[in-house]
Scaffold this motif. Structure first.
Motif, mmCIF file in Angstrom:
data_model
loop_
_atom_site.group_PDB
_atom_site.id
_atom_site.type_symbol
_atom_site.label_atom_id
_atom_site.label_comp_id
_atom_site.label_asym_id
_atom_site.label_seq_id
_atom_site.Cartn_x
_atom_site.Cartn_y
_atom_site.Cartn_z
ATOM 1 N N HIS A 156 0.859 -1.186 0.000
ATOM 2 C CA HIS A 156 0.000 0.000 0.000
ATOM 3 C C HIS A 156 0.893 1.232 0.000
ATOM 4 C CE1 HIS A 156 -3.680 2.308 0.532
ATOM 5 N NE2 HIS A 156 -2.931 3.129 1.252
ATOM 6 N N THR A 157 0.682 2.078 -0.995
ATOM 7 C CA THR A 157 1.490 3.274 -1.164
ATOM 8 C C THR A 157 0.620 4.505 -0.959
ATOM 9 O OG1 THR A 157 2.827 2.101 -2.811
ATOM 10 C CG2 THR A 157 3.064 4.499 -2.713
ATOM 11 N N TYR A 158 0.993 5.304 0.019
ATOM 12 C CA TYR A 158 0.308 6.576 0.205
ATOM 13 C C TYR A 158 0.839 7.579 -0.812
ATOM 14 C CZ TYR A 158 -1.695 4.999 4.643
ATOM 15 O OH TYR A 158 -2.413 4.317 5.599
ATOM 16 N N GLN A 159 -0.055 8.394 -1.356
ATOM 17 C CA GLN A 159 0.281 9.399 -2.376
ATOM 18 C C GLN A 159 1.044 8.765 -3.537
ATOM 19 O OE1 GLN A 159 1.172 13.493 -0.824
ATOM 20 N NE2 GLN A 159 1.646 12.395 1.077
ATOM 21 N N ALA B 15 5.372 9.753 -2.705
ATOM 22 C CA ALA B 15 4.924 8.368 -2.541
ATOM 23 C C ALA B 15 5.732 7.661 -1.457
ATOM 24 C CB ALA B 15 5.056 7.616 -3.854
ATOM 25 N N GLN B 16 5.004 6.923 -0.600
ATOM 26 C CA GLN B 16 5.658 6.203 0.493
ATOM 27 C C GLN B 16 4.924 4.891 0.734
ATOM 28 O OE1 GLN B 16 5.695 8.297 4.200
ATOM 29 N NE2 GLN B 16 6.986 6.798 5.251
ATOM 30 N N ASN B 17 5.684 3.799 0.752
ATOM 31 C CA ASN B 17 5.095 2.495 1.017
ATOM 32 C C ASN B 17 4.828 2.337 2.512
ATOM 33 O OD1 ASN B 17 5.118 1.734 -1.624
ATOM 34 N ND2 ASN B 17 6.815 0.293 -1.467
ATOM 35 N N ALA B 18 3.549 2.229 2.891
ATOM 36 C CA ALA B 18 3.198 1.950 4.279
ATOM 37 C C ALA B 18 3.163 0.456 4.537
ATOM 38 C CB ALA B 18 1.841 2.567 4.610
ATOM 39 N N LEU B 19 2.845 -0.327 3.495
ATOM 40 C CA LEU B 19 2.953 -1.783 3.525
ATOM 41 C C LEU B 19 3.815 -2.196 2.346
ATOM 42 C CD1 LEU B 19 -0.731 -2.938 4.251
ATOM 43 C CD2 LEU B 19 1.109 -2.533 5.900
ATOM 44 N N ASP B 20 4.707 -3.135 2.571
ATOM 45 C CA ASP B 20 5.677 -3.508 1.538
ATOM 46 C C ASP B 20 5.653 -5.016 1.310
ATOM 47 O OD1 ASP B 20 7.770 -3.688 -0.222
ATOM 48 O OD2 ASP B 20 9.284 -2.838 1.119
ATOM 49 N N ASN B 21 4.882 -5.445 0.314
ATOM 50 C CA ASN B 21 4.850 -6.852 -0.109
ATOM 51 C C ASN B 21 4.498 -7.794 1.044
ATOM 52 O OD1 ASN B 21 5.077 -8.794 -2.172
ATOM 53 N ND2 ASN B 21 7.160 -9.306 -1.550
ATOM 54 N N ILE B 22 3.371 -7.512 1.683
ATOM 55 C CA ILE B 22 2.926 -8.275 2.856
ATOM 56 C C ILE B 22 2.185 -9.540 2.430
ATOM 57 C CG2 ILE B 22 1.278 -8.274 4.787
ATOM 58 C CD1 ILE B 22 3.555 -6.571 5.526
ATOM 59 N N PRO C 140 -5.499 -2.352 -1.468
ATOM 60 C CA PRO C 140 -4.094 -2.526 -1.838
ATOM 61 C C PRO C 140 -3.726 -1.694 -3.062
ATOM 62 C CG PRO C 140 -5.188 -4.662 -1.561
ATOM 63 C CD PRO C 140 -6.258 -3.613 -1.560
ATOM 64 N N THR C 141 -2.513 -1.182 -3.060
ATOM 65 C CA THR C 141 -1.963 -0.605 -4.286
ATOM 66 C C THR C 141 -1.541 -1.732 -5.219
ATOM 67 O OG1 THR C 141 -1.160 1.271 -2.971
ATOM 68 C CG2 THR C 141 -0.264 1.026 -5.195
ATOM 69 N N GLN C 142 -1.028 -2.797 -4.608
ATOM 70 C CA GLN C 142 -0.702 -4.028 -5.334
ATOM 71 C C GLN C 142 -1.099 -5.207 -4.449
ATOM 72 O OE1 GLN C 142 3.447 -4.166 -6.607
ATOM 73 N NE2 GLN C 142 3.498 -1.934 -6.774
ATOM 74 N N GLY C 143 -1.384 -6.351 -5.079
ATOM 75 C CA GLY C 143 -1.715 -7.554 -4.328
ATOM 76 C C GLY C 143 -3.202 -7.644 -4.019
ATOM 77 N N SER C 144 -3.564 -8.563 -3.107
ATOM 78 C CA SER C 144 -4.971 -8.777 -2.784
ATOM 79 C C SER C 144 -5.119 -9.211 -1.335
ATOM 80 C CB SER C 144 -5.581 -9.839 -3.711
ATOM 81 O OG SER C 144 -4.960 -11.096 -3.503
ATOM 82 N N VAL C 145 -6.289 -8.924 -0.780
ATOM 83 C CA VAL C 145 -6.667 -9.359 0.564
ATOM 84 C C VAL C 145 -7.937 -10.188 0.421
ATOM 85 C CG1 VAL C 145 -7.280 -8.665 2.910
ATOM 86 C CG2 VAL C 145 -5.716 -7.248 1.555
ATOM 87 N N THR C 146 -7.981 -11.358 1.048
ATOM 88 C CA THR C 146 -9.168 -12.203 1.011
ATOM 89 C C THR C 146 -9.698 -12.355 2.430
ATOM 90 O OG1 THR C 146 -8.315 -13.418 -0.898
ATOM 91 C CG2 THR C 146 -10.122 -14.434 0.320
ATOM 92 N N THR D 231 -9.050 -6.119 -4.092
ATOM 93 C CA THR D 231 -7.906 -5.856 -4.965
ATOM 94 C C THR D 231 -7.854 -4.359 -5.259
ATOM 95 O OG1 THR D 231 -9.096 -6.049 -7.067
ATOM 96 C CG2 THR D 231 -8.325 -8.121 -6.047
ATOM 97 N N PRO D 232 -6.822 -3.887 -5.954
ATOM 98 C CA PRO D 232 -6.774 -2.465 -6.290
ATOM 99 C C PRO D 232 -7.970 -1.989 -7.117
ATOM 100 C CG PRO D 232 -4.614 -3.456 -6.576
ATOM 101 C CD PRO D 232 -5.558 -4.582 -6.307
ATOM 102 N N THR D 233 -8.630 -2.897 -7.837
ATOM 103 C CA THR D 233 -9.732 -2.498 -8.715
ATOM 104 C C THR D 233 -11.111 -2.773 -8.122
ATOM 105 O OG1 THR D 233 -9.650 -4.640 -9.842
ATOM 106 C CG2 THR D 233 -8.324 -2.851 -10.777
ATOM 107 N N THR D 234 -11.164 -3.294 -6.881
ATOM 108 C CA THR D 234 -12.459 -3.553 -6.245
ATOM 109 C C THR D 234 -13.222 -2.240 -6.078
ATOM 110 O OG1 THR D 234 -11.577 -5.455 -5.045
ATOM 111 C CG2 THR D 234 -13.610 -4.485 -4.217
ATOM 112 N N THR D 235 -14.486 -2.235 -6.510
ATOM 113 C CA THR D 235 -15.297 -1.020 -6.413
ATOM 114 C C THR D 235 -16.029 -0.968 -5.074
ATOM 115 O OG1 THR D 235 -17.183 -2.112 -7.468
ATOM 116 C CG2 THR D 235 -15.645 -0.924 -8.902
ATOM 117 N N ASN D 236 -16.334 0.233 -4.623
ATOM 118 C CA ASN D 236 -16.975 0.407 -3.318
ATOM 119 C C ASN D 236 -18.333 -0.279 -3.232
ATOM 120 O OD1 ASN D 236 -14.847 1.836 -2.235
ATOM 121 N ND2 ASN D 236 -15.643 3.823 -2.881
#
Length: 292
Positions: A12-15, A21-28, A61-67, A74-79
């Protein structure tokens, strides 16, 4: 054990896409078992709150997925696809009483269930059950939540989450600002929900005593990465490593380490008051009976 929650290479990248840009989560990558009581620990800024806010998709996520129980984020999941997921994942923020807004306790607790489609009678019944669960007397139903004590206000806020009947409950520093009695009551409530209602509990905390007294699994974060997972005994086994992570030992372990440094043969580091008392009693008995 079944997985309640799974992180798959989540960043997850803020800004993002800016010079800031700063990674708050890095390949978790992480798995949290169903019905577990998991503590997330790490120094301030390590990524704990960012991590748990992905579980109910407050962040994506900016990248990856949470289940989460077979629901994927995913990054493309809509609200519009997230409302059902959020009904199953309750989140209690630090100082949750600041989120109270209704004119009566019962209306505040009913708000969430009604927002997710319950009719008034059903929402009121869910609210009454949640009040009982958190130890709020029904006589408080028509009072203004702002006329209650700080501890009672926090219980109202937690009841509002529990009225949704979540499968996962995230507690982000839930005891901040409470006195010792209020602190214990909230943590005992979390333990009860885990043991009796089989809710998966995720606790974000700086209180290491809560980690060893309540959690079965521990995740340690540093600089947006997971640096260790294991049981409390495994995570706190190396005090020097704990200090390098800018964390404290549990109170009993801290005291025992001072005894060890003074030459007292404590042995394996005790993590709880009971373990420390047993170890000291054993040492005293051996001192009285040196041939044992």
């Amino acid at each position: 054990m079944d997985k309640a929650i799974s992180f798959n290479q989540v960043t997850h990248t803020y800004q993002a896409n800016t010079p800031y840009a700063q990674n708050a989560l890095d390949n978790i990558s992480l798995e949290i078992p169903t019905n577990s009581f998991t503590a997330i620990i790490g120094h301030t800024g390590s990524g704990k709150s960012t991590l748990v806010q992905h579980i109910n998709a407050l962040l994506k996520p900016t990248q990856g997925s949470v289940t989460v129980y077979n629901r994927s984020i995913t990054p493309t999941t809509t609200n519009k696809n997230l409302k059902e997921l959020r009904r199953h994942v309750g989140m209690v923020f630090q100082f949750p009483e600041k989120q109270l807004f209704e004119e009566t306790v019962i209306k505040d607790i009913m708000f969430g269930p009604k927002n997710y489609g319950m009719v008034d009678a059903e929402a009121e019944q869910a609210a009454i059950e949640a009040m009982k669960l958190v130890g709020l007397d029904k006589s408080l139903s028509e009072k203004s939540p702002f006329d209650l004590s700080g501890g009672q206000m926090r219980r109202v806020a937690i009841a509002g989450v529990l009225a949704m009947k979540p499968e996962v409950l995230i507690l982000d520093e839930p005891t901040a600002g409470l006195d010792p009695r209020g602190h214990k009551e909230i943590m005992d409530l979390a333990s009860y929900l885990h043991d009796h209602d089989h809710i998966t509990i995720i606790l974000v905390t700086h209180q290491m005593d809560d980690v060893v007294n309540y959690a079965s699994e521990v995740v340690v974060m540093d600089k947006g990465k997971i640096v260790q997972t294991g049981t409390p005994a495994e995570v706190f086994a190396d005090p020097k490593w704990v200090y390098r992570m800018q964390l404290n030992l549990p109170t009993s372990a801290e005291f025992a380490q001072q005894l060890i440094d003074a030459g007292v043969p404590i042995g394996q580091l005790p993590l709880t008051i009971d373990q420390l008392a047993d170890r000291i009693t054993e040492l005293a008995r051996k001192g009285e009976n040196p041939d044992d």
